[in-house]
Design an enzyme around this catalytic site. Structure first.
Site, PDB file in Angstrom:
ATOM      1  N   CYS A 367      42.068  41.072  42.760  1.00 35.38           N
ATOM      2  CA  CYS A 367      42.090  41.266  44.204  1.00 35.38           C
ATOM      3  C   CYS A 367      42.356  39.934  44.921  1.00 35.38           C
ATOM      4  O   CYS A 367      43.438  39.377  44.797  1.00 35.38           O
ATOM      5  CB  CYS A 367      40.819  41.954  44.689  1.00 35.38           C
ATOM      6  SG  CYS A 367      40.993  42.704  46.328  1.00 35.38           S
ATOM      7  N   HIS A 460      40.010  46.638  41.317  1.00 32.89           N
ATOM      8  CA  HIS A 460      38.647  46.421  40.861  1.00 32.89           C
ATOM      9  C   HIS A 460      38.289  47.511  39.850  1.00 32.89           C
ATOM     10  O   HIS A 460      38.816  48.621  39.891  1.00 32.89           O
ATOM     11  CB  HIS A 460      37.658  46.508  42.017  1.00 32.89           C
ATOM     12  CG  HIS A 460      37.794  45.413  43.027  1.00 32.89           C
ATOM     13  ND1 HIS A 460      37.468  44.112  42.759  1.00 32.89           N
ATOM     14  CD2 HIS A 460      38.212  45.446  44.324  1.00 32.89           C
ATOM     15  CE1 HIS A 460      37.671  43.370  43.832  1.00 32.89           C
ATOM     16  NE2 HIS A 460      38.125  44.150  44.793  1.00 32.89           N
TER      17      HIS A 460
END
Length: 585
Positions: A367, A460
């Site tokens: 991310c 994630h």
């Protein structure tokens, strides 16, 4: 559950609020444990937290962002997580500001003063002028969410935040005594005896509350006790004599409860999922994983699945020399990509990462960590820094969009099915690379990329996919020259279930479950004594008919407001948030 409670549209299930003497007293794990204990008894139960402040979040199947602790508690209750379980999420962006996520969607960036308003907000400031209406609307929203859960479940176990005795914030409280009184919930206060002073904390917490708030404090629960509980019993009896309230459980200290909490960095730094019994390496070598502890680190629970693997050693680092013996370096997610990038450069970690890449040693960015590994970042949203040069390790250009990506994608990576969740403003344009990190199985890239031994993805949770995690670790071991072999039978989902069952066992074996059931079924006990001195009365009295209601605005003496009218009176609250502090939606 036998009690019949009257709500605006029908009977409501039972409820209980788990508060704490301090942050990190154990509210999240106790809430999860009660949920798991109840569901094993055949009770349809749901978790709830009106307002959460955390950088660890999760995406529900409908694309709503909630605190990861509530997603964990939903797993404990064996129900699908939803935005109803955490209607207000605050994601800190600095010491003084947070992004406000309402019903799963970001609605603005606010300073603490702007959010809480009241004393300390300059007269005539937007924080002062909007305080009353916003608090009314938020409490109306969270009460409606709680009512909906109680209409569809036998019981709802609510978690408070911080301490209910934060008297400087009581006027704006929607998560502790504010929701307890609005929904007429009994409250059990949890104290961490491992910190010391637990009796003073229980007594002081109660005595600092107003008479009306104290009427909801129904008992105490001691957490993390070590030793012979009979030595504690005289103190518990004295506490009951002083407060008129029982202790409904003494939970022993339990090693290795690596579950997802609000900001449980210490949990992940201990080795995450399993601490007490860790299997030896399956092969000849171990793998060492170093996680850069960047500022505003978010969803660092991504590495828990690695720590669950026998022979994988995970540690958090903040100095370049700590990368020297690492077989894999992870740059995790962050709420401040540009700030994290500057921090890496200031610490010398950026140069160390570049050296690793040049030497063909594995690096993984997740991310925000993926974004800063790229060539360029255009950020007029999060940091408003404009165009910033990245580390240049991946052929990626990132532009921050005002709309946040919130998704639960599925794809294929390294020949294995992989699932994940996305929470980011940055939009990545991949201009090259050896392969996509994740594809659709037909050669078309879905997310991320790889160049040599450097990997990056927005997803994630991808390492929780067992087959992909093993394949990735085999790649890392080959690149690092390690004789490491992933265990063929490690199931992260099974390990998490095992942990949740351990929480349920703690409640079943060490709590007064009959007393907990009575509170959940019958509500606030009558005749609980007042413990002086008490705080001044707060005008959040529930109405005489016993129905959940929103307290009146404390400054104007207005009549009580129902959840329906509160929502109707503030239909454009998102615009109010957007106007404050230059926030974005």
């Amino acid at each position: 559950m036998t009690a019949d409670r009257s709500g605006p549209t029908g009977p409501l299930g039972g409820g209980l609020l788990v508060a704490g003497t301090t942050s990190d007293a154990g509210k999240s794990v106790v809430t999860a444990g009660i949920c798991r204990w109840l569901v094993r008894k055949g009770v349809k139960v749901a978790p709830f937290k009106a307002q959460n402040m955390s950088l660890n979040s999760f995406v529900t199947r409908e694309g709503a962002e909630i605190g990861r602790a509530q997603a964990m508690q939903a797993a404990a209750a064996r129900v699908e997580p939803s935005a109803l379980m955490n209607p207000v999420l605050l994601k800190p962006g600095s010491d003084r500001s947070s992004q406000v996520v309402l019903l799963g969607k970001p609605v603005g960036e606010l300073s603490a003063r702007g959010y809480f308003g009241g004393p300390g907000a300059p007269e005539g400031s937007s924080g002062a002028s909007l305080y009353g209406g916003r608090r009314e609307a938020l409490l109306g929203t969270v009460t409606e969410c709680l009512e909906e859960l109680r209409r569809t479940h036998d019981a709802v176990i609510c978690e408070g935040a911080g301490s209910p005795a934060e008297i400087n914030l009581r006027r704006t409280d929607i998560v502790n005594m504010g929701i307890a009184r609005a929904a007429r919930l009994p409250v059990v206060v949890v104290g961490d005896i491992d910190r010391g002073g637990v009796f003073a904390s229980f007594f002081g917490t109660t005595a600092l509350l107003s008479r009306e708030d104290q009427a909801h404090i129904a008992g105490y629960m001691v957490n993390k006790f070590r030793g012979d509980v009979t030595l504690l019993e005289p103190g518990l009896e004295m506490l009951r004599d002083l407060t008129g309230r029982p202790t409904v459980g003494v939970l022993p200290f339990a090693h290795g409860l690596g579950i997802d909490e609000e900001d449980g960095l210490r949990v992940s730094m201990r080795g995450a999922v399993r601490e007490s019994v860790v299997a030896p390496p399956h092969g000849a070598d171990v793998l060492r994983v170093a996680v850069c502890a960047v500022p505003l680190m978010s969803n660092f629970t991504d590495v828990d699945a690695l720590a669950a693997e026998p022979g994988v050693i995970v540690r958090f680092v903040d100095r370049p020399e700590e990368l020297a013996d690492a077989d894999l370096v992870i740059v995790p997610g962050t709420r401040g990509t540009v700030k994290a990038l500057a921090w890496l450069r200031e610490r010398g970690l950026a140069d160390a990462l570049k050296r690793r890449a040049a030497e063909g040693r594995p690096v993984l960015g997740i991310c925000g960590g993926y974004q800063l590994l790229g060539e360029r970042i255009e950020d007029d949203v999060e940091s408003r820094a404009g165009t910033v040069e990245g580390l240049g390790l991946l052929p990626v250009r990132v532009r921050f969009a005002r709309e946040k990506t919130l998704e639960r994608p599925v794809g294929e990576a390294l020949g294995e099915r992989v699932e994940g969740y996305e929470i980011h403003h940055g939009v990545a344009e991949v201009t090259g690379g050896d392969e996509a990190f994740v594809s659709d199985g037909h050669g078309r890239g879905l997310d991320g990329c790889r160049v040599g031994s450097v990997w990056g993805t927005h997803w994630h949770g991808s390492l929780e996919s067992d087959g992909f995690r093993r394949a990735f670790l085999r790649r890392v071991a080959d690149a690092a020259g390690r004789s490491f072999v992933p265990a063929p039978d490690t199931s992260f989902a099974a390990l998490r279930e095992e942990q949740l069952d351990r929480l349920g066992d703690l409640i079943e074996r060490h709590a007064d479950t009959d007393a907990l059931l009575r509170l959940i079924e019958q509500g606030v006990p009558a005749g609980l004594p007042f413990v002086p001195p008490g705080a001044p009365a707060h005008p959040a009295d529930a109405p005489a008919d016993g129905k959940p209601a929103v307290p009146a605005q404390p400054s104007d003496g207005a009549a009580d407001t129902t959840p329906e009218t509160a929502a109707a009176e503030a239909p454009d609250q998102s615009r109010s948030f957007e106007a404050l502090e230059g926030g974005t939606r």
